[in-house]
Design a protein around this motif. Structure first.
Motif, PDB file in Angstrom:
ATOM      1  N   ASP A   1     -11.529  -4.459  -7.964  1.00 42.85           N
ATOM      2  CA  ASP A   1     -12.512  -3.681  -7.213  1.00 42.85           C
ATOM      3  C   ASP A   1     -12.824  -4.402  -5.918  1.00 42.85           C
ATOM      4  OD1 ASP A   1     -12.887  -1.591  -9.030  1.00 42.85           O
ATOM      5  OD2 ASP A   1     -14.254  -2.815 -10.228  1.00 42.85           O
ATOM      6  N   VAL A   2     -12.763  -3.679  -4.816  1.00 45.98           N
ATOM      7  CA  VAL A   2     -13.171  -4.182  -3.515  1.00 45.98           C
ATOM      8  C   VAL A   2     -14.309  -3.280  -3.082  1.00 45.98           C
ATOM      9  CG1 VAL A   2     -12.509  -4.600  -1.130  1.00 45.98           C
ATOM     10  CG2 VAL A   2     -10.870  -5.023  -2.949  1.00 45.98           C
ATOM     11  N   GLY A   3     -15.528  -3.804  -3.108  1.00 42.99           N
ATOM     12  CA  GLY A   3     -16.680  -2.946  -2.863  1.00 42.99           C
ATOM     13  C   GLY A   3     -16.786  -1.953  -3.999  1.00 42.99           C
ATOM     14  N   THR A   4     -16.816  -0.694  -3.677  1.00 45.13           N
ATOM     15  CA  THR A   4     -16.890   0.336  -4.705  1.00 45.13           C
ATOM     16  C   THR A   4     -15.527   0.960  -4.965  1.00 45.13           C
ATOM     17  OG1 THR A   4     -17.387   2.017  -3.051  1.00 45.13           O
ATOM     18  CG2 THR A   4     -19.255   0.906  -4.085  1.00 45.13           C
ATOM     19  N   GLN A   5     -14.498   0.453  -4.303  1.00 46.68           N
ATOM     20  CA  GLN A   5     -13.160   1.037  -4.387  1.00 46.68           C
ATOM     21  C   GLN A   5     -12.298   0.263  -5.384  1.00 46.68           C
ATOM     22  OE1 GLN A   5     -11.295   1.051  -0.579  1.00 46.68           O
ATOM     23  NE2 GLN A   5      -9.308   1.511  -1.386  1.00 46.68           N
ATOM     24  N   SER A   6     -11.678   0.956  -6.311  1.00 47.89           N
ATOM     25  CA  SER A   6     -10.751   0.350  -7.247  1.00 47.89           C
ATOM     26  C   SER A   6      -9.345   0.439  -6.664  1.00 47.89           C
ATOM     27  CB  SER A   6     -10.807   1.071  -8.587  1.00 47.89           C
ATOM     28  OG  SER A   6      -9.877   0.491  -9.467  1.00 47.89           O
ATOM     29  N   LEU A   7      -8.649  -0.679  -6.664  1.00 48.94           N
ATOM     30  CA  LEU A   7      -7.322  -0.741  -6.064  1.00 48.94           C
ATOM     31  C   LEU A   7      -6.275  -0.970  -7.135  1.00 48.94           C
ATOM     32  CD1 LEU A   7      -8.218  -3.180  -3.173  1.00 48.94           C
ATOM     33  CD2 LEU A   7      -8.124  -0.702  -3.073  1.00 48.94           C
ATOM     34  N   ALA A   8      -5.178  -0.269  -7.033  1.00 45.20           N
ATOM     35  CA  ALA A   8      -4.059  -0.471  -7.949  1.00 45.20           C
ATOM     36  C   ALA A   8      -2.784  -0.545  -7.127  1.00 45.20           C
ATOM     37  CB  ALA A   8      -3.978   0.665  -8.959  1.00 45.20           C
ATOM     38  N   LEU A   9      -2.157  -1.719  -7.120  1.00 45.37           N
ATOM     39  CA  LEU A   9      -0.892  -1.894  -6.413  1.00 45.37           C
ATOM     40  C   LEU A   9       0.219  -1.986  -7.447  1.00 45.37           C
ATOM     41  CD1 LEU A   9      -1.824  -4.558  -3.707  1.00 45.37           C
ATOM     42  CD2 LEU A   9      -1.887  -2.066  -3.523  1.00 45.37           C
ATOM     43  N   SER A  10       1.332  -1.340  -7.143  1.00 39.50           N
ATOM     44  CA  SER A  10       2.479  -1.399  -8.043  1.00 39.50           C
ATOM     45  C   SER A  10       3.086  -2.803  -7.998  1.00 39.50           C
ATOM     46  CB  SER A  10       3.524  -0.367  -7.628  1.00 39.50           C
ATOM     47  OG  SER A  10       4.181  -0.782  -6.450  1.00 39.50           O
ATOM     48  N   PRO A  11       3.875  -3.144  -9.004  1.00 38.15           N
ATOM     49  CA  PRO A  11       4.539  -4.457  -8.982  1.00 38.15           C
ATOM     50  C   PRO A  11       5.386  -4.666  -7.724  1.00 38.15           C
ATOM     51  CG  PRO A  11       4.707  -3.505 -11.160  1.00 38.15           C
ATOM     52  CD  PRO A  11       4.114  -2.438 -10.268  1.00 38.15           C
ATOM     53  N   ARG A  12       6.097  -3.624  -7.268  1.00 37.88           N
ATOM     54  CA  ARG A  12       6.937  -3.765  -6.072  1.00 37.88           C
ATOM     55  C   ARG A  12       6.081  -3.943  -4.821  1.00 37.88           C
ATOM     56  NH1 ARG A  12      11.996  -5.535  -5.878  1.00 37.88           N
ATOM     57  NH2 ARG A  12      13.173  -3.740  -6.566  1.00 37.88           N
ATOM     58  N   GLU A  13       4.966  -3.225  -4.750  1.00 40.28           N
ATOM     59  CA  GLU A  13       4.056  -3.391  -3.609  1.00 40.28           C
ATOM     60  C   GLU A  13       3.512  -4.812  -3.574  1.00 40.28           C
ATOM     61  OE1 GLU A  13       2.486   1.250  -3.430  1.00 40.28           O
ATOM     62  OE2 GLU A  13       1.309  -0.247  -4.509  1.00 40.28           O
ATOM     63  N   LEU A  14       3.101  -5.326  -4.735  1.00 40.21           N
ATOM     64  CA  LEU A  14       2.610  -6.705  -4.807  1.00 40.21           C
ATOM     65  C   LEU A  14       3.692  -7.697  -4.407  1.00 40.21           C
ATOM     66  CD1 LEU A  14       0.520  -6.705  -8.097  1.00 40.21           C
ATOM     67  CD2 LEU A  14      -0.304  -7.283  -5.817  1.00 40.21           C
ATOM     68  N   GLU A  15       4.897  -7.461  -4.876  1.00 42.90           N
ATOM     69  CA  GLU A  15       6.007  -8.356  -4.559  1.00 42.90           C
ATOM     70  C   GLU A  15       6.251  -8.409  -3.050  1.00 42.90           C
ATOM     71  OE1 GLU A  15      10.166  -9.224  -6.898  1.00 42.90           O
ATOM     72  OE2 GLU A  15       9.556  -7.144  -6.640  1.00 42.90           O
ATOM     73  N   CYS A  16       6.278  -7.259  -2.415  1.00 41.23           N
ATOM     74  CA  CYS A  16       6.467  -7.213  -0.959  1.00 41.23           C
ATOM     75  C   CYS A  16       5.322  -7.920  -0.248  1.00 41.23           C
ATOM     76  CB  CYS A  16       6.581  -5.762  -0.478  1.00 41.23           C
ATOM     77  SG  CYS A  16       8.127  -4.942  -0.941  1.00 41.23           S
ATOM     78  N   LEU A  17       4.101  -7.686  -0.708  1.00 41.81           N
ATOM     79  CA  LEU A  17       2.936  -8.307  -0.077  1.00 41.81           C
ATOM     80  C   LEU A  17       2.957  -9.823  -0.228  1.00 41.81           C
ATOM     81  CD1 LEU A  17       0.424  -7.492   1.494  1.00 41.81           C
ATOM     82  CD2 LEU A  17      -0.808  -7.394  -0.675  1.00 41.81           C
ATOM     83  N   ILE A  18       3.394 -10.307  -1.374  1.00 39.65           N
ATOM     84  CA  ILE A  18       3.508 -11.757  -1.585  1.00 39.65           C
ATOM     85  C   ILE A  18       4.502 -12.358  -0.604  1.00 39.65           C
ATOM     86  CG2 ILE A  18       4.368 -13.504  -3.202  1.00 39.65           C
ATOM     87  CD1 ILE A  18       3.050 -11.719  -5.443  1.00 39.65           C
ATOM     88  N   TRP A  19       5.628 -11.671  -0.380  1.00 39.36           N
ATOM     89  CA  TRP A  19       6.612 -12.188   0.572  1.00 39.36           C
ATOM     90  C   TRP A  19       6.087 -12.153   1.997  1.00 39.36           C
ATOM     91  CZ3 TRP A  19      10.071 -15.414  -0.745  1.00 39.36           C
ATOM     92  CH2 TRP A  19      10.654 -15.368  -2.012  1.00 39.36           C
ATOM     93  N   VAL A  20       5.270 -11.146   2.332  1.00 36.15           N
ATOM     94  CA  VAL A  20       4.624 -11.125   3.658  1.00 36.15           C
ATOM     95  C   VAL A  20       3.716 -12.340   3.791  1.00 36.15           C
ATOM     96  CG1 VAL A  20       2.957  -9.915   5.129  1.00 36.15           C
ATOM     97  CG2 VAL A  20       4.764  -8.632   3.983  1.00 36.15           C
ATOM     98  N   CYS A  21       2.973 -12.626   2.730  1.00 36.10           N
ATOM     99  CA  CYS A  21       2.080 -13.785   2.721  1.00 36.10           C
ATOM    100  C   CYS A  21       2.855 -15.082   2.958  1.00 36.10           C
ATOM    101  CB  CYS A  21       1.329 -13.831   1.386  1.00 36.10           C
ATOM    102  SG  CYS A  21       0.074 -15.097   1.269  1.00 36.10           S
TER     103      CYS A  21
END
Length: 79
Positions: free
Chosen positions: A8-28
């Motif tokens: 949860d970020v504020g009042t918003q619940s976030l759900a990232l797929s495994p592939r989205e997380l993987e791409c984001l980790i590589w961006v990081c």
């Protein structure tokens, strides 16, 4: 790995797929879309598509903002 990582970020619940997380980790880790595509066996455009979905879910405009929000939300850990 679970199908989706949620927080949860504020009042918003976030759900990232495994592939989205993987791409984001590589961006990081400082990788470009071309680099990420080579690592994951995807086209750079497909990587960009995943990252666009991440940005929309996190309500940010850039991949760097997405990394910052994801780190603060505990979705990913910086290296």
């Amino acid at each position: 790995m679970t199908p989706h990582r949620q927080t949860d970020v504020g009042t918003q619940s976030l759900a990232l797929s495994p592939r989205e997380l993987e791409c984001l980790i590589w961006v990081c880790r400082g990788k470009s879309s071309g680099d990420i595509g080579s690592i994951l066996g995807l086209s750079p455009r497909t990587v960009d598509s995943y990252l666009e979905k991440v940005a929309a879910k996190l309500r940010v405009r850039t991949r760097i903002e997405a990394v910052a929000v994801a780190v603060r939300a505990g979705l990913i850990e910086p290296d």
